[in-house]
Design a protein around this motif. Sequence first.
Motif, PDB file in Angstrom:
ATOM      1  N   VAL A  43     -13.371   4.959  -1.197  1.00  0.00           N
ATOM      2  CA  VAL A  43     -12.347   4.750  -2.193  1.00  0.00           C
ATOM      3  C   VAL A  43     -10.894   5.022  -1.752  1.00  0.00           C
ATOM      4  O   VAL A  43      -9.843   4.224  -1.980  1.00  0.00           O
ATOM      5  CB  VAL A  43     -12.483   5.508  -3.546  1.00  0.00           C
ATOM      6  CG1 VAL A  43     -11.313   5.413  -4.470  1.00  0.00           C
ATOM      7  CG2 VAL A  43     -13.791   4.893  -4.270  1.00  0.00           C
ATOM      8  N   VAL A  46      -9.815   2.585   0.990  1.00  0.00           N
ATOM      9  CA  VAL A  46      -9.606   1.198   0.539  1.00  0.00           C
ATOM     10  C   VAL A  46      -8.284   1.154  -0.374  1.00  0.00           C
ATOM     11  O   VAL A  46      -7.417   0.304   0.125  1.00  0.00           O
ATOM     12  CB  VAL A  46     -10.809   0.634  -0.496  1.00  0.00           C
ATOM     13  CG1 VAL A  46     -10.294  -0.411  -1.358  1.00  0.00           C
ATOM     14  CG2 VAL A  46     -12.022   0.461   0.196  1.00  0.00           C
ATOM     15  N   PHE A  47      -7.962   2.176  -1.007  1.00  0.00           N
ATOM     16  CA  PHE A  47      -6.714   2.073  -1.874  1.00  0.00           C
ATOM     17  C   PHE A  47      -5.462   2.673  -1.038  1.00  0.00           C
ATOM     18  O   PHE A  47      -4.362   2.103  -1.200  1.00  0.00           O
ATOM     19  CB  PHE A  47      -6.786   2.849  -2.955  1.00  0.00           C
ATOM     20  CG  PHE A  47      -7.635   2.452  -4.255  1.00  0.00           C
ATOM     21  CD1 PHE A  47      -7.382   1.089  -4.862  1.00  0.00           C
ATOM     22  CD2 PHE A  47      -8.937   2.736  -4.523  1.00  0.00           C
ATOM     23  CE1 PHE A  47      -8.115   0.459  -5.576  1.00  0.00           C
ATOM     24  CE2 PHE A  47      -9.661   2.064  -5.437  1.00  0.00           C
ATOM     25  CZ  PHE A  47      -9.251   1.065  -6.160  1.00  0.00           C
ATOM     26  N   GLN A  50      -4.803  -0.250   1.288  1.00  0.00           N
ATOM     27  CA  GLN A  50      -3.856  -1.399   0.506  1.00  0.00           C
ATOM     28  C   GLN A  50      -2.414  -0.901   0.295  1.00  0.00           C
ATOM     29  O   GLN A  50      -1.483  -1.837   0.263  1.00  0.00           O
ATOM     30  CB  GLN A  50      -4.481  -1.678  -0.908  1.00  0.00           C
ATOM     31  CG  GLN A  50      -5.814  -2.465  -1.181  1.00  0.00           C
ATOM     32  CD  GLN A  50      -6.263  -2.520  -2.473  1.00  0.00           C
ATOM     33  OE1 GLN A  50      -5.823  -1.893  -3.390  1.00  0.00           O
ATOM     34  NE2 GLN A  50      -7.282  -3.370  -2.622  1.00  0.00           N
ATOM     35  N   HIS A  51      -2.423   0.325   0.076  1.00  0.00           N
ATOM     36  CA  HIS A  51      -0.788   0.882  -0.038  1.00  0.00           C
ATOM     37  C   HIS A  51       0.002   0.846   1.265  1.00  0.00           C
ATOM     38  O   HIS A  51       1.170   0.428   1.455  1.00  0.00           O
ATOM     39  CB  HIS A  51      -0.714   2.317  -0.544  1.00  0.00           C
ATOM     40  CG  HIS A  51       0.482   2.825  -0.784  1.00  0.00           C
ATOM     41  ND1 HIS A  51       1.388   2.518  -1.721  1.00  0.00           N
ATOM     42  CD2 HIS A  51       1.042   3.809   0.035  1.00  0.00           C
ATOM     43  CE1 HIS A  51       2.485   3.352  -1.572  1.00  0.00           C
ATOM     44  NE2 HIS A  51       2.377   4.000  -0.620  1.00  0.00           N
ATOM     45  N   LYS A  54       0.701  -3.092   2.246  1.00  0.00           N
ATOM     46  CA  LYS A  54       1.629  -3.866   1.391  1.00  0.00           C
ATOM     47  C   LYS A  54       2.852  -4.419   1.893  1.00  0.00           C
ATOM     48  O   LYS A  54       3.048  -5.737   1.636  1.00  0.00           O
ATOM     49  CB  LYS A  54       1.815  -2.771  -0.016  1.00  0.00           C
ATOM     50  CG  LYS A  54       2.419  -3.692  -1.235  1.00  0.00           C
ATOM     51  CD  LYS A  54       2.794  -2.817  -2.191  1.00  0.00           C
ATOM     52  CE  LYS A  54       1.464  -2.439  -3.066  1.00  0.00           C
ATOM     53  NZ  LYS A  54       1.606  -1.673  -4.185  1.00  0.00           N
TER      54      LYS A  54
END
Length: 111
Positions: A43, A46-47, A50-51, A54
């Motif tokens: 987790v 993944v997050f 993404q950050h 971006k």
Amino acid sequence: MNATEFHLPLTEYDFERHFDERFAIEWMQDNWKTSFLFGAVYVVLVFGGQHFMKERQKLDLRRVLMLWSLSLAIFRKLHFYNCNLKMLTKGGFDRFSPLLDTNLSPRCGYV
């Protein structure tokens, strides 16, 4: 050519022949908490990914993803063929015969 003339040798991998089921069950019972650690790391990756990504420029991965999807489709068809061949030669499509037959390979989902 009739069904009796068509014969492919059914072989197992070495790790399938020497799989220690009791050891695997004991290991899973002793280390079940580790799955939560791996889930948390997943987790965060993944997050966090993404950050981090971006503001970056998008990559053109259309061809790579097409080859990946094609390889998965080919693997799925080969696996389907292998499992159905084993089911036909080792006991038919009876729902309960895989549970009683210990000679079926774990590659087909029957343990």
